[in-house]
Design a protein around this motif. Structure first.
Motif, PDB file in Angstrom:
ATOM      1  N   ASP A 130       1.080  -1.633   0.133  1.00  0.00           N
ATOM      2  CA  ASP A 130      -0.319  -0.116  -0.096  1.00  0.00           C
ATOM      3  C   ASP A 130       0.894   0.739  -0.263  1.00  0.00           C
ATOM      4  O   ASP A 130       1.994   1.316  -0.569  1.00  0.00           O
ATOM      5  CB  ASP A 130      -1.399  -0.164   1.024  1.00  0.00           C
ATOM      6  CG  ASP A 130      -0.052  -0.161   2.805  1.00  0.00           C
ATOM      7  OD1 ASP A 130       0.768   0.435   2.585  1.00  0.00           O
ATOM      8  OD2 ASP A 130      -0.809  -0.254   3.515  1.00  0.00           O
ATOM      9  N   GLN A 131       0.304   2.480   0.021  1.00  0.00           N
ATOM     10  CA  GLN A 131       1.236   3.575  -0.210  1.00  0.00           C
ATOM     11  C   GLN A 131       1.557   4.401   1.040  1.00  0.00           C
ATOM     12  O   GLN A 131       2.432   4.691   1.333  1.00  0.00           O
ATOM     13  CB  GLN A 131       0.280   4.873  -0.779  1.00  0.00           C
ATOM     14  CG  GLN A 131      -0.495   4.489  -2.375  1.00  0.00           C
ATOM     15  CD  GLN A 131      -0.867   5.304  -2.745  1.00  0.00           C
ATOM     16  OE1 GLN A 131      -1.780   6.353  -1.986  1.00  0.00           O
ATOM     17  NE2 GLN A 131      -0.732   5.910  -4.116  1.00  0.00           N
ATOM     18  N   LYS A 132       1.791   3.487   2.034  1.00  0.00           N
ATOM     19  CA  LYS A 132       2.409   3.745   3.247  1.00  0.00           C
ATOM     20  C   LYS A 132       3.605   2.815   3.501  1.00  0.00           C
ATOM     21  O   LYS A 132       4.337   2.852   4.180  1.00  0.00           O
ATOM     22  CB  LYS A 132       1.340   3.075   4.788  1.00  0.00           C
ATOM     23  CG  LYS A 132       0.159   4.453   5.028  1.00  0.00           C
ATOM     24  CD  LYS A 132       0.762   5.729   5.603  1.00  0.00           C
ATOM     25  CE  LYS A 132       0.435   4.974   6.788  1.00  0.00           C
ATOM     26  NZ  LYS A 132       1.728   6.489   7.676  1.00  0.00           N
ATOM     27  N   LYS A 141      -6.951   0.590   7.727  1.00  0.00           N
ATOM     28  CA  LYS A 141      -7.550   1.243   8.023  1.00  0.00           C
ATOM     29  C   LYS A 141      -6.602   2.069   9.166  1.00  0.00           C
ATOM     30  O   LYS A 141      -6.380   1.684  10.174  1.00  0.00           O
ATOM     31  CB  LYS A 141      -8.556   1.496   9.046  1.00  0.00           C
ATOM     32  CG  LYS A 141     -10.118   1.587   8.166  1.00  0.00           C
ATOM     33  CD  LYS A 141     -10.965   1.579   8.900  1.00  0.00           C
ATOM     34  CE  LYS A 141     -12.603   2.040   8.343  1.00  0.00           C
ATOM     35  NZ  LYS A 141     -13.800   1.937   8.766  1.00  0.00           N
ATOM     36  N   TYR A 142      -5.821   3.230   8.030  1.00  0.00           N
ATOM     37  CA  TYR A 142      -4.404   4.439   9.255  1.00  0.00           C
ATOM     38  C   TYR A 142      -5.254   4.832  10.135  1.00  0.00           C
ATOM     39  O   TYR A 142      -6.138   5.709   9.553  1.00  0.00           O
ATOM     40  CB  TYR A 142      -3.275   4.689   8.378  1.00  0.00           C
ATOM     41  CG  TYR A 142      -3.030   3.299   7.765  1.00  0.00           C
ATOM     42  CD1 TYR A 142      -1.555   2.666   8.914  1.00  0.00           C
ATOM     43  CD2 TYR A 142      -3.107   2.839   6.409  1.00  0.00           C
ATOM     44  CE1 TYR A 142      -1.230   1.445   7.788  1.00  0.00           C
ATOM     45  CE2 TYR A 142      -2.245   1.855   5.835  1.00  0.00           C
ATOM     46  CZ  TYR A 142      -0.825   0.915   6.968  1.00  0.00           C
ATOM     47  OH  TYR A 142      -0.795   0.150   6.105  1.00  0.00           O
ATOM     48  N   GLY A 176      -5.294   8.794  10.910  1.00  0.00           N
ATOM     49  CA  GLY A 176      -5.229  10.685  10.729  1.00  0.00           C
ATOM     50  C   GLY A 176      -5.759  10.268   8.976  1.00  0.00           C
ATOM     51  O   GLY A 176      -5.428  11.296   7.988  1.00  0.00           O
ATOM     52  N   ILE A 177      -6.088   8.800   8.501  1.00  0.00           N
ATOM     53  CA  ILE A 177      -6.103   8.670   7.571  1.00  0.00           C
ATOM     54  C   ILE A 177      -7.540   8.232   6.956  1.00  0.00           C
ATOM     55  O   ILE A 177      -7.972   7.193   7.218  1.00  0.00           O
ATOM     56  CB  ILE A 177      -5.045   7.704   6.401  1.00  0.00           C
ATOM     57  CG1 ILE A 177      -3.475   8.448   6.324  1.00  0.00           C
ATOM     58  CG2 ILE A 177      -5.582   7.632   4.651  1.00  0.00           C
ATOM     59  CD1 ILE A 177      -2.567   7.340   6.324  1.00  0.00           C
ATOM     60  N   LYS A 178      -8.112   8.803   5.605  1.00  0.00           N
ATOM     61  CA  LYS A 178      -9.720   8.851   5.653  1.00  0.00           C
ATOM     62  C   LYS A 178      -9.568   6.862   4.440  1.00  0.00           C
ATOM     63  O   LYS A 178      -8.831   7.545   3.741  1.00  0.00           O
ATOM     64  CB  LYS A 178     -10.596   9.867   5.010  1.00  0.00           C
ATOM     65  CG  LYS A 178     -11.646   9.607   4.894  1.00  0.00           C
ATOM     66  CD  LYS A 178     -12.685  10.710   4.007  1.00  0.00           C
ATOM     67  CE  LYS A 178     -13.599  10.637   3.560  1.00  0.00           C
ATOM     68  NZ  LYS A 178     -14.491  11.328   2.872  1.00  0.00           N
ATOM     69  N   ASN A 229      -6.709   1.188   3.069  1.00  0.00           N
ATOM     70  CA  ASN A 229      -4.817   0.907   2.052  1.00  0.00           C
ATOM     71  C   ASN A 229      -5.370   0.607   0.978  1.00  0.00           C
ATOM     72  O   ASN A 229      -4.172   1.026   0.105  1.00  0.00           O
ATOM     73  CB  ASN A 229      -4.857   0.002   2.911  1.00  0.00           C
ATOM     74  CG  ASN A 229      -4.649  -1.137   3.456  1.00  0.00           C
ATOM     75  OD1 ASN A 229      -5.923  -1.521   3.370  1.00  0.00           O
ATOM     76  ND2 ASN A 229      -4.169  -1.923   2.898  1.00  0.00           N
ATOM     77  N   ASP A 281      -8.122   1.120  -1.379  1.00  0.00           N
ATOM     78  CA  ASP A 281      -8.354   2.772  -1.778  1.00  0.00           C
ATOM     79  C   ASP A 281      -7.920   2.944  -3.124  1.00  0.00           C
ATOM     80  O   ASP A 281      -8.476   3.824  -4.632  1.00  0.00           O
ATOM     81  CB  ASP A 281      -9.324   3.894  -0.982  1.00  0.00           C
ATOM     82  CG  ASP A 281     -10.313   2.868  -0.110  1.00  0.00           C
ATOM     83  OD1 ASP A 281     -10.853   2.358   0.200  1.00  0.00           O
ATOM     84  OD2 ASP A 281     -10.798   3.877   0.675  1.00  0.00           O
ATOM     85  N   ARG A 305      -6.492   1.924  14.092  1.00  0.00           N
ATOM     86  CA  ARG A 305      -7.513   3.178  15.247  1.00  0.00           C
ATOM     87  C   ARG A 305      -7.783   2.858  16.442  1.00  0.00           C
ATOM     88  O   ARG A 305      -8.024   3.633  17.070  1.00  0.00           O
ATOM     89  CB  ARG A 305      -8.448   4.039  14.317  1.00  0.00           C
ATOM     90  CG  ARG A 305      -8.083   4.568  13.040  1.00  0.00           C
ATOM     91  CD  ARG A 305      -9.440   4.883  12.237  1.00  0.00           C
ATOM     92  NE  ARG A 305     -10.413   4.416  11.929  1.00  0.00           N
ATOM     93  CZ  ARG A 305     -11.827   4.759  11.766  1.00  0.00           C
ATOM     94  NH1 ARG A 305     -11.700   6.025  11.312  1.00  0.00           N
ATOM     95  NH2 ARG A 305     -12.327   4.063  11.421  1.00  0.00           N
ATOM     96  N   GLU A 329     -17.040   2.269   5.569  1.00  0.00           N
ATOM     97  CA  GLU A 329     -15.769   2.273   6.047  1.00  0.00           C
ATOM     98  C   GLU A 329     -16.268   3.210   7.458  1.00  0.00           C
ATOM     99  O   GLU A 329     -15.641   2.856   8.730  1.00  0.00           O
ATOM    100  CB  GLU A 329     -15.164   3.810   5.606  1.00  0.00           C
ATOM    101  CG  GLU A 329     -14.182   4.687   6.242  1.00  0.00           C
ATOM    102  CD  GLU A 329     -13.690   5.735   6.010  1.00  0.00           C
ATOM    103  OE1 GLU A 329     -13.088   6.543   6.963  1.00  0.00           O
ATOM    104  OE2 GLU A 329     -14.145   5.996   5.017  1.00  0.00           O
TER     105      GLU A 329
END
Length: 290
Positions: free
Chosen positions: A92-94, A134-135, A137-139, A142, A144, A183, A275
């Motif tokens: 993912d982008q993290k 789900k991270y 602070g990020i809507k 991962n 999406d 979270r 979500e």
């Protein structure tokens, strides 16, 4: 009387002189031989390990830059509309693991460019694992960024007819799925809907149809385990999913101590409402067990 192609061809030859006919025949033989040679050469190249490695490496580099994450395929084999991918990784982008697949095999039956349809005989997925997160602070999820990317690409191609994929069978072997809402604090004493981990997933999806954002398939002989101790020995159902409903009909589910059957539907206004599952997704159905 109807005129056959043979009669037309004979008529043309009769009006050509002998020398011109021979020249046309030689040109036809040359063009045919050239096409056969090119096709044979292309087939040999595609079956060459060095060529396959270079092509796959270029594809991975392209999508890594496009998606701003790591896309990696260690091995690739091609043999006449059968594609096999080994050690597929997508982060993912993290930078965390999103998808891992040990072996992915596709047997393509055909492609219809005019009707925008791809027909696949069988997809074999071995030791695949999908990690949804789900991270803080990020809507969103991962995954999406993949949905947004390919939705944007499809919108650029103007066509009134949605793309269709028909798959006769998807075979899953030793796969896994996890969902983690980072979270929230995890409850390890019971099944926690914020932290779900299914492993050793086996089974089949038959007659799978993917049209636009809608999916339909038959779930057959599925079995899996969940980290909290849930053990599904056998599951069969009819699955339909779209932008506003996920429907499971004729559910038959067997665990070591129970047997469950019925219908269950999840209703929502769009995919992103998952979500906020508790507030935005409605459940309807009749389920009985013993």
């Amino acid at each position: 009387f109807p005129v056959t192609i043979f009669q037309v061809f004979r008529f043309i030859l009769q009006r050509l002189n002998k020398k011109t006919g021979i020249q046309i025949l030689r040109a036809g033989i040359f063009i045919f031989s050239l096409l056969v040679t090119l096709m044979a050469g292309l087939y040999i190249l595609l079956n060459s390990k060095p060529v396959q490695t270079v092509v796959i490496s270029k594809i991975c580099d392209y999508y890594s830059k496009e998606l701003k994450t790591e896309v990696f395929i260690r091995g690739f084999e091609y043999n006449w509309l059968t594609f096999e991918f080994k050690r597929v990784w997508v982060n993912d982008q993290k930078g965390d693991s999103l998808l891992r697949v040990r072996n992915l095999k596709l047997e393509v039956d055909g492609f219809d460019f005019i009707n925008r349809q791809l027909v696949i005989g069988k997809i074999g997925l071995e030791a695949g694992r999908l990690n949804i997160k789900k991270y803080p602070g990020i809507k969103g999820l991962n995954v999406d960024f993949l949905r947004r990317y390919f939705t944007k690409k499809s919108k650029k191609k103007k066509s009134n007819k949605p793309f269709r994929v028909d798959v006769h069978e998807v075979a899953l072997r030793h796969c896994g799925f996890s969902y983690s809402d980072l979270r929230k604090r995890r409850n390890i004493r019971e099944l926690d809907p914020s932290y779900i981990h299914f492993y050793d997933i086996n089974g089949k999806l038959e007659q799978l149809n993917l049209i636009g954002d809608s999916l339909h398939a038959y779930i057959r002989q599925a079995n899996m385990k969940e980290a909290c101790g849930l053990n599904i020995l056998d599951m069969n159902s009819i699955l339909s999913a779209g932008s506003q409903i996920l429907d499971l009909k004729q559910i038959l589910l067997q665990t070591p101590h129970s047997r469950i059957k019925g219908d269950l539907a999840f209703i929502y206004s769009d995919w992103e409402k998952f979500e906020e599952f508790e507030d935005s997704v409605k459940m309807h159905g009749i389920v009985t067990g013993k």
